[in-house]
Design a protein around this motif. Structure first.
Motif, PDB file in Angstrom:
ATOM      1  N   VAL A 441       0.827  -1.212   0.000  1.00  0.00           N
ATOM      2  CA  VAL A 441       0.000   0.000   0.000  1.00  0.00           C
ATOM      3  C   VAL A 441       0.859   1.258   0.000  1.00  0.00           C
ATOM      4  N   PHE A 442       2.180   1.118   0.110  1.00  0.00           N
ATOM      5  CA  PHE A 442       3.044   2.286   0.175  1.00  0.00           C
ATOM      6  C   PHE A 442       3.512   2.675  -1.224  1.00  0.00           C
ATOM      7  N   GLY A 443       3.887   3.924  -1.367  1.00  0.00           N
ATOM      8  CA  GLY A 443       4.408   4.418  -2.635  1.00  0.00           C
ATOM      9  C   GLY A 443       4.852   5.847  -2.474  1.00  0.00           C
ATOM     10  N   GLU A 444       4.566   6.674  -3.477  1.00  0.00           N
ATOM     11  CA  GLU A 444       4.979   8.075  -3.435  1.00  0.00           C
ATOM     12  C   GLU A 444       3.904   8.887  -2.709  1.00  0.00           C
ATOM     13  N   TRP A 445       3.620   8.477  -1.492  1.00  0.00           N
ATOM     14  CA  TRP A 445       2.584   9.114  -0.689  1.00  0.00           C
ATOM     15  C   TRP A 445       2.676   8.585   0.744  1.00  0.00           C
ATOM     16  N   PHE A 446       2.042   9.303   1.660  1.00  0.00           N
ATOM     17  CA  PHE A 446       1.804   8.773   2.997  1.00  0.00           C
ATOM     18  C   PHE A 446       0.570   7.878   2.926  1.00  0.00           C
ATOM     19  N   THR A 447       0.529   6.881   3.790  1.00  0.00           N
ATOM     20  CA  THR A 447      -0.598   5.955   3.814  1.00  0.00           C
ATOM     21  C   THR A 447      -1.224   5.961   5.200  1.00  0.00           C
ATOM     22  N   LEU A 448      -2.523   6.168   5.251  1.00  0.00           N
ATOM     23  CA  LEU A 448      -3.258   6.022   6.501  1.00  0.00           C
ATOM     24  C   LEU A 448      -3.992   4.690   6.437  1.00  0.00           C
ATOM     25  N   LEU A 449      -3.603   3.773   7.296  1.00  0.00           N
ATOM     26  CA  LEU A 449      -4.171   2.429   7.322  1.00  0.00           C
ATOM     27  C   LEU A 449      -5.125   2.353   8.508  1.00  0.00           C
ATOM     28  N   THR A 450      -6.407   2.135   8.234  1.00  0.00           N
ATOM     29  CA  THR A 450      -7.406   2.209   9.304  1.00  0.00           C
ATOM     30  C   THR A 450      -8.596   1.302   9.015  1.00  0.00           C
ATOM     31  N   PRO A 451      -9.195   0.710  10.059  1.00  0.00           N
ATOM     32  CA  PRO A 451     -10.443  -0.037   9.862  1.00  0.00           C
ATOM     33  C   PRO A 451     -11.640   0.877   9.612  1.00  0.00           C
ATOM     34  N   ASP A 452     -11.455   2.191   9.802  1.00  0.00           N
ATOM     35  CA  ASP A 452     -12.568   3.141   9.704  1.00  0.00           C
ATOM     36  C   ASP A 452     -12.220   4.257   8.716  1.00  0.00           C
ATOM     37  N   PRO A 453     -12.054   3.926   7.428  1.00  0.00           N
ATOM     38  CA  PRO A 453     -11.593   4.936   6.468  1.00  0.00           C
ATOM     39  C   PRO A 453     -12.565   6.099   6.282  1.00  0.00           C
ATOM     40  N   SER A 454     -13.868   5.868   6.401  1.00  0.00           N
ATOM     41  CA  SER A 454     -14.818   6.959   6.175  1.00  0.00           C
ATOM     42  C   SER A 454     -14.673   8.050   7.228  1.00  0.00           C
ATOM     43  N   ARG A 455     -14.423   7.669   8.472  1.00  0.00           N
ATOM     44  CA  ARG A 455     -14.252   8.675   9.520  1.00  0.00           C
ATOM     45  C   ARG A 455     -12.974   9.481   9.288  1.00  0.00           C
ATOM     46  N   TRP A 456     -11.879   8.788   8.972  1.00  0.00           N
ATOM     47  CA  TRP A 456     -10.601   9.484   8.805  1.00  0.00           C
ATOM     48  C   TRP A 456     -10.555  10.289   7.515  1.00  0.00           C
ATOM     49  N   ALA A 457     -11.377   9.910   6.520  1.00  0.00           N
ATOM     50  CA  ALA A 457     -11.391  10.649   5.254  1.00  0.00           C
ATOM     51  C   ALA A 457     -11.851  12.092   5.447  1.00  0.00           C
ATOM     52  N   GLN A 458     -12.542  12.359   6.549  1.00  0.00           N
ATOM     53  CA  GLN A 458     -12.992  13.721   6.836  1.00  0.00           C
ATOM     54  C   GLN A 458     -11.846  14.610   7.312  1.00  0.00           C
ATOM     55  N   HIS A 459     -10.681  14.009   7.557  1.00  0.00           N
ATOM     56  CA  HIS A 459      -9.567  14.762   8.140  1.00  0.00           C
ATOM     57  C   HIS A 459      -8.343  14.762   7.228  1.00  0.00           C
ATOM     58  N   THR A 460      -8.537  14.571   5.935  1.00  0.00           N
ATOM     59  CA  THR A 460      -7.393  14.493   5.026  1.00  0.00           C
ATOM     60  C   THR A 460      -6.686  15.832   4.913  1.00  0.00           C
ATOM     61  N   ASP A 461      -5.438  15.747   4.467  1.00  0.00           N
ATOM     62  CA  ASP A 461      -4.571  16.921   4.338  1.00  0.00           C
ATOM     63  C   ASP A 461      -4.290  17.131   2.857  1.00  0.00           C
ATOM     64  N   ALA A 462      -4.802  18.230   2.298  1.00  0.00           N
ATOM     65  CA  ALA A 462      -4.661  18.466   0.859  1.00  0.00           C
ATOM     66  C   ALA A 462      -3.264  18.917   0.468  1.00  0.00           C
ATOM     67  N   HIS A 463      -2.426  19.251   1.437  1.00  0.00           N
ATOM     68  CA  HIS A 463      -1.109  19.815   1.129  1.00  0.00           C
ATOM     69  C   HIS A 463      -0.039  18.744   0.923  1.00  0.00           C
ATOM     70  N   ARG A 464      -0.331  17.518   1.298  1.00  0.00           N
ATOM     71  CA  ARG A 464       0.681  16.463   1.213  1.00  0.00           C
ATOM     72  C   ARG A 464       0.080  15.223   0.568  1.00  0.00           C
ATOM     73  N   PRO A 465       0.891  14.452  -0.158  1.00  0.00           N
ATOM     74  CA  PRO A 465       0.354  13.246  -0.804  1.00  0.00           C
ATOM     75  C   PRO A 465      -0.065  12.219   0.247  1.00  0.00           C
ATOM     76  N   LEU A 466      -1.322  11.817   0.207  1.00  0.00           N
ATOM     77  CA  LEU A 466      -1.861  10.917   1.226  1.00  0.00           C
ATOM     78  C   LEU A 466      -2.920  10.020   0.605  1.00  0.00           C
ATOM     79  N   ARG A 467      -2.871   8.750   0.958  1.00  0.00           N
ATOM     80  CA  ARG A 467      -3.921   7.812   0.581  1.00  0.00           C
ATOM     81  C   ARG A 467      -4.424   7.109   1.833  1.00  0.00           C
ATOM     82  N   ILE A 468      -5.720   6.876   1.869  1.00  0.00           N
ATOM     83  CA  ILE A 468      -6.321   6.149   2.982  1.00  0.00           C
ATOM     84  C   ILE A 468      -6.644   4.739   2.511  1.00  0.00           C
ATOM     85  N   GLU A 469      -6.130   3.754   3.236  1.00  0.00           N
ATOM     86  CA  GLU A 469      -6.320   2.353   2.880  1.00  0.00           C
ATOM     87  C   GLU A 469      -7.113   1.655   3.978  1.00  0.00           C
ATOM     88  N   PRO A 470      -8.131   0.889   3.608  1.00  0.00           N
ATOM     89  CA  PRO A 470      -8.889   0.162   4.633  1.00  0.00           C
ATOM     90  C   PRO A 470      -8.076  -0.990   5.217  1.00  0.00           C
TER      91      PRO A 470
END
Length: 519
Positions: A441-470
């Motif tokens: 799941v890693f690459g040219e981005w930060f990865t947020l790994l969580t069982p609750d992606p919908s909740r954490w998706a409300q807190h994304t950071d548009a300034h840095r490369p980030l992907r949320i993975e379930p």
């Protein structure tokens, strides 16, 4: 002749595996790179022989693991054998754990392959410009850039290149390190050695007992490629100018071998053991053997350098693209310098153990014991695996947030590896689907790994490369989090932060990313 000028983001000095891997990593991040190598072509010598399991994880991320494995030896060659002469039977043997067979801690397996087989694959892995026969001769650092004076030996011209950063991966005899006035610590030069590449039919002694290397009191022998070829390396003879290299190899094979080697190439080199006192000065950074030269026993040198640039390149990309502060680069030295010191200690210990093996065997034979007498190696298989050094590297820096109560990592975890989903640790491997690892799941981005992606998706950071993975809920306990918690994983696969439960505020993720990318 007229002086040409060019500007790039990063100038890489040195076209070995570390420099070539950095080129591929930086290109994936969209960084403008120029690599210069003073030699006219890639090295024709085998040099490094082992791509360990962690390095293959890096190459899996780059999409290169299958190509590298296709040119490598079969897993049964991932073994070292000890013999009185090459044509004797083993008196001891040990497997290269993590290379001879899969280990549950990783989705990949290490490989035995010669550096001259690895480098063409790495060269073809990126399109960024490479100039062979071009040597760096001087550097001048300015406020916003570094100007490098390059000597083009093919054209007989000098060129000045301006780069925002310089990455020196130019080997143990680095040109850049002394230009920066950076000293070294450690034993230093351990002795002069010679590698002889040759052809000979040695299958009668080795085909039924394959190995990546055969240690004998008369030097070591290594098969070079699956289709054939050999190398011998040992202490450099006193008179190299008049040396009869086929005779040197024949004598090293032992009495009665009756083999005449066809010598193809000879290289003299020095085995070094040191770590640079600093890994960076201003806008110039050291990696690989320029930063730490390690004895070859255990195959730790090149692999440690590959981990250097895997740690560094995402940080350089962040600074160059504006989503990380220049201060983040300080964490490269903070994180990698202790690893280099620890690995140097282990490499020196490995060398001492090999000497012990040959000394104890000599004493055993001189005592009158038969050659077939039992011989016990002075280490356990778990020790020889060294997975703690390979997979267990843990970082403690400002680019790792441990505010969840996680204690700081121990200064030296030994050679055993215990997976831990804690800040600073490499994210443990387990399968998310039958063919997709947590490491995929890693690459040219930060990865947020969580069982609750919908909740954490409300807190994304548009300034840095980030992907949320379930994260499947059944794996939450393995990661030390609750069903609403999360792991923030850096682009190098190390955990940057952990939340046991849901975010405490709307700015939780933003503040963590800001802190990590400030370093």
């Amino acid at each position: 002749m007229a002086v040409a000028n060019a500007e790039v983001d990063v100038l890489i000095v040195g076209g070995g595996p570390v420099g070539l891997t950095a080129r591929a990593l930086l290109e994936r991040w969209g960084v403008r790179v120029l690599l210069v190598e003073k030699h006219a072509e890639l090295s024709p010598f085998p040099r490094s022989r082992l791509v360990n399991v962690r390095s293959m994880e890096i190459y899996r991320q780059l999409g290169l693991a299958d190509r590298i494995a296709a040119n490598a030896f079969a897993p049964e060659y991932a073994r070292v054998r000890f013999r009185d002469t090459l044509h004797d039977r083993d008196f001891a043997t040990a497997a290269m754990v993590g290379v001879n067979a899969p280990v549950p801690e990783s989705p990949v397996i290490g490989v035995v392959t010669s550096q001259d087989r690895l480098e063409p694959t790495l060269l073809a892995a990126a399109d960024a410009e490479v100039r062979f026969g071009v040597e760096l001769v001087d550097l001048a650092e300015e406020a916003e850039s570094v100007t490098a004076l390059l000597a083009d030996h093919r054209r007989g011209a000098e060129t000045r290149v301006r780069a925002r950063y310089v990455l020196a991966a130019d080997g143990a005899s680095s040109t850049v390190r002394p230009l920066l006035g950076i000293g070294t610590e450690g034993p230093g030069a351990l002795g002069g050695f010679t590698t002889v590449v040759f052809d000979a039919d040695l299958n009668r002694w080795c085909a039924d007992q394959p190995a990546g290397i055969y240690f004998t009191p008369h030097g070591s022998f290594a098969p070079l490629y699956p289709e054939g070829g050999w190398a011998w390396f040992g202490a450099t003879p006193e008179d190299t100018a008049d040396a009869d290299w086929p005779d040197v190899v024949s004598r090293a094979l032992g009495p009665g071998a009756d083999v005449r080697a066809e010598v193809l190439r000879v290289q003299h080199w020095v085995m070094n053991a040191f770590v640079a006192e600093r890994f960076l000065r201003g806008r110039i950074l050291l990696a690989g053997d320029a930063a730490h030269a390690l004895p070859i026993i255990g195959g730790l040198g090149m692999n440690t350098g590959l981990a250097d640039v895997h740690n560094l390149c995402w940080k350089l990309a962040g600074v160059l693209h504006g989503w990380a502060e220049p201060s983040l680069l300080r964490s490269y030295e903070t994180e990698r310098h202790p690893v280099a010191l620890r690995t140097l200690r282990q490499a020196v210990a490995n060398t001492q153990l090999m000497v012990q093996v040959l000394t104890r065997r000599r004493d055993q034979l001189q005592s009158g014991e038969p050659a077939s007498a039992e011989f016990e190696l002075p280490w356990s298989e778990r020790f020889f695996a060294q997975l703690g050094l390979v997979l267990g590297v843990t970082y403690d820096s400002a680019a790792v947030l441990t505010g969840d109560g996680t204690p700081p990592p121990p200064p030296d975890g030994g050679t055993e590896y215990v997976p831990a989903a804690e800040p600073g640790h490499r994210m443990p491997h387990f399968w998310l689907t039958p063919d997709r690892s947590t490491l995929d799941v890693f690459g040219e981005w930060f990865t947020l790994l969580t069982p609750d992606p919908s909740r954490w998706a409300q807190h994304t950071d548009a300034h840095r490369p980030l992907r949320i993975e379930p994260l499947p809920t059944e794996h939450a306990d393995l990661c030390g989090i609750h069903p609403h918690g999360a792991l923030l994983i850096r682009p190098d696969g190390h955990i940057g932060a952990r939340w046991h439960d849901r975010p405490s505020s709307d700015g939780t993720l933003h503040h963590a990313l800001t802190a990590i990318t400030r370093g």
